[in-house]
Scaffold this active site. Sequence first.
Site, mmCIF file in Angstrom:
data_model
loop_
_atom_site.group_PDB
_atom_site.id
_atom_site.type_symbol
_atom_site.label_atom_id
_atom_site.label_comp_id
_atom_site.label_asym_id
_atom_site.label_seq_id
_atom_site.Cartn_x
_atom_site.Cartn_y
_atom_site.Cartn_z
ATOM 1 N N GLU A 183 1.039 -1.344 0.000
ATOM 2 C CA GLU A 183 -0.087 -0.235 -0.058
ATOM 3 C C GLU A 183 0.839 1.567 -0.113
ATOM 4 O O GLU A 183 1.741 1.429 1.116
ATOM 5 C CB GLU A 183 -0.979 0.538 1.304
ATOM 6 C CG GLU A 183 -1.782 -1.136 1.669
ATOM 7 C CD GLU A 183 -2.931 -0.856 2.255
ATOM 8 O OE1 GLU A 183 -4.242 -1.313 2.106
ATOM 9 O OE2 GLU A 183 -2.425 -0.070 3.420
ATOM 10 N N CYS A 184 0.661 1.942 -0.938
ATOM 11 C CA CYS A 184 1.339 3.698 -1.107
ATOM 12 C C CYS A 184 3.115 3.389 -1.107
ATOM 13 O O CYS A 184 3.541 3.239 -1.838
ATOM 14 C CB CYS A 184 0.771 3.824 -0.103
ATOM 15 S SG CYS A 184 0.986 6.485 -0.601
ATOM 16 N N ALA A 185 3.559 3.386 -0.052
ATOM 17 C CA ALA A 185 4.903 3.204 -0.162
ATOM 18 C C ALA A 185 5.311 1.731 -0.023
ATOM 19 O O ALA A 185 6.062 1.284 -1.151
ATOM 20 C CB ALA A 185 5.547 3.645 1.805
#
Length: 464
Positions: A340-342
């Site tokens: 997720e994201c990072a």
Amino acid sequence: MVSPTCPAVVIAAPASGSGKTTVATGLMGALRAAGRKVAPFKVGPDYIDPGYHGLAAGLPGRNLDAVMVGADRIGPLFRHGSRGCDIAVVEGVMGLFDGKIDMTGPGEASAEGSTARVAAMLGAPVVLVVDARGHSQSLAAVLHGFSTFDSSVRIGGVILNRVGSTRHEDVLRQACERVGVPVLGALPRMSELVVPSRHLGLITAIEHGGAATDAVEAMSALVSQFVDLEAVSALARSSVTSAQWNPEDEVERSEGAPVVAVAGGPAFTFGYTEHVELLRAAGADVAVFDPLRDGLPTGTAAVVLPGGFPEEHAGALAENRVLLSDIGSAAARGLPVHAECAGLLYLARRLDGHAMAGVIDVDARFGNTLTLGYRDAVALESSTLFDAGTRVTGHEFHRTALVDVREGASAAWGWHTQRPDGRTAVREGFVRGGVHASYLHTHAAGHPHAISRFVCAAVDYARA
């Protein structure tokens, strides 16, 4: 018979920047120093404040996000996070009545997810933190408005923040007395308590290291000196009657105990406590590792790469080539990966020019545009987490963007958003083999079935 719930106070403010985090964190630390066992909570999808809350309270900071997990789970999650505690301190988000903005239409605002709504769900009184700079007698009108705007919310008292002088405090107290709102404390201006910030908010507690501990201790000392702790404790209430949330009731336990490696350390700090609790309840042997310096834990059968600030550590992440290569090779063999994201950025070819894992055929760069908001998304492809067609509410929060996209994988999510030129369909994220990578943050307590599915995929990978 349901056992009594933990009494709580909600720390809110008329607007962001009023000092909620200083007061809430300091109150948690001060109450703990006074011998109370404090349960720390944060309203909304914030990942940074709970890190400071955890330092102050000595217990994991938890989130109460009615948009992400559903209103029906707020009470059970509160009971779960506050079990065995003497008092709960809940830090609000934005202004007291600020809630979700629907981005699928012309930006309609609602009270959904607001601090006021959560306070009403808990049956807890609100302590309003007011930035006293520029206020005098007119503070009475502000407090009158906040006290009468919504009958489901009770303003139990006010803490005056950034008070300029003894005379200033006297005038403010008179204004509060005029509208019958008790003053629970008055904090002087203390510039040394400002915690360093960056593009997405405060620097995380784990990155700030010893300075974060020093800041929390300073906040706690300030609140101990200038806030009436006994009055705050006497004010605390909660009317939650729902049963306690139990992760073991939410998931199916797998056969075996697959090792699920969860990235942590300074670059990967954005995760919810309930996520790991659900993984363990589903039978996973959770092994936390730091991608800045560690290798994959022995026997890894699945990897979770949560959100964080990899753009701040891209060079150091790139230096750990063994880990990047191992994750890339394992992903090619079907390793279940939840990014997720990072985590998505870590799986890219490059991040700001630094070589990453290359699992997803895209580059990522830091930019000046903030992407922020809730998304009502539908899974476009079946994956190790979701069946196609599954609907979730998630949250985006980043200043990076994907560039030079050559990836041929299927999109993970679809949703609609309102733009100046009309309503637009968005396809976001990637699903390839066992990999589910996306900018969208989700809360595992809102869809525990995904955790069961992910751990089962880890079992299958370990057997293969």
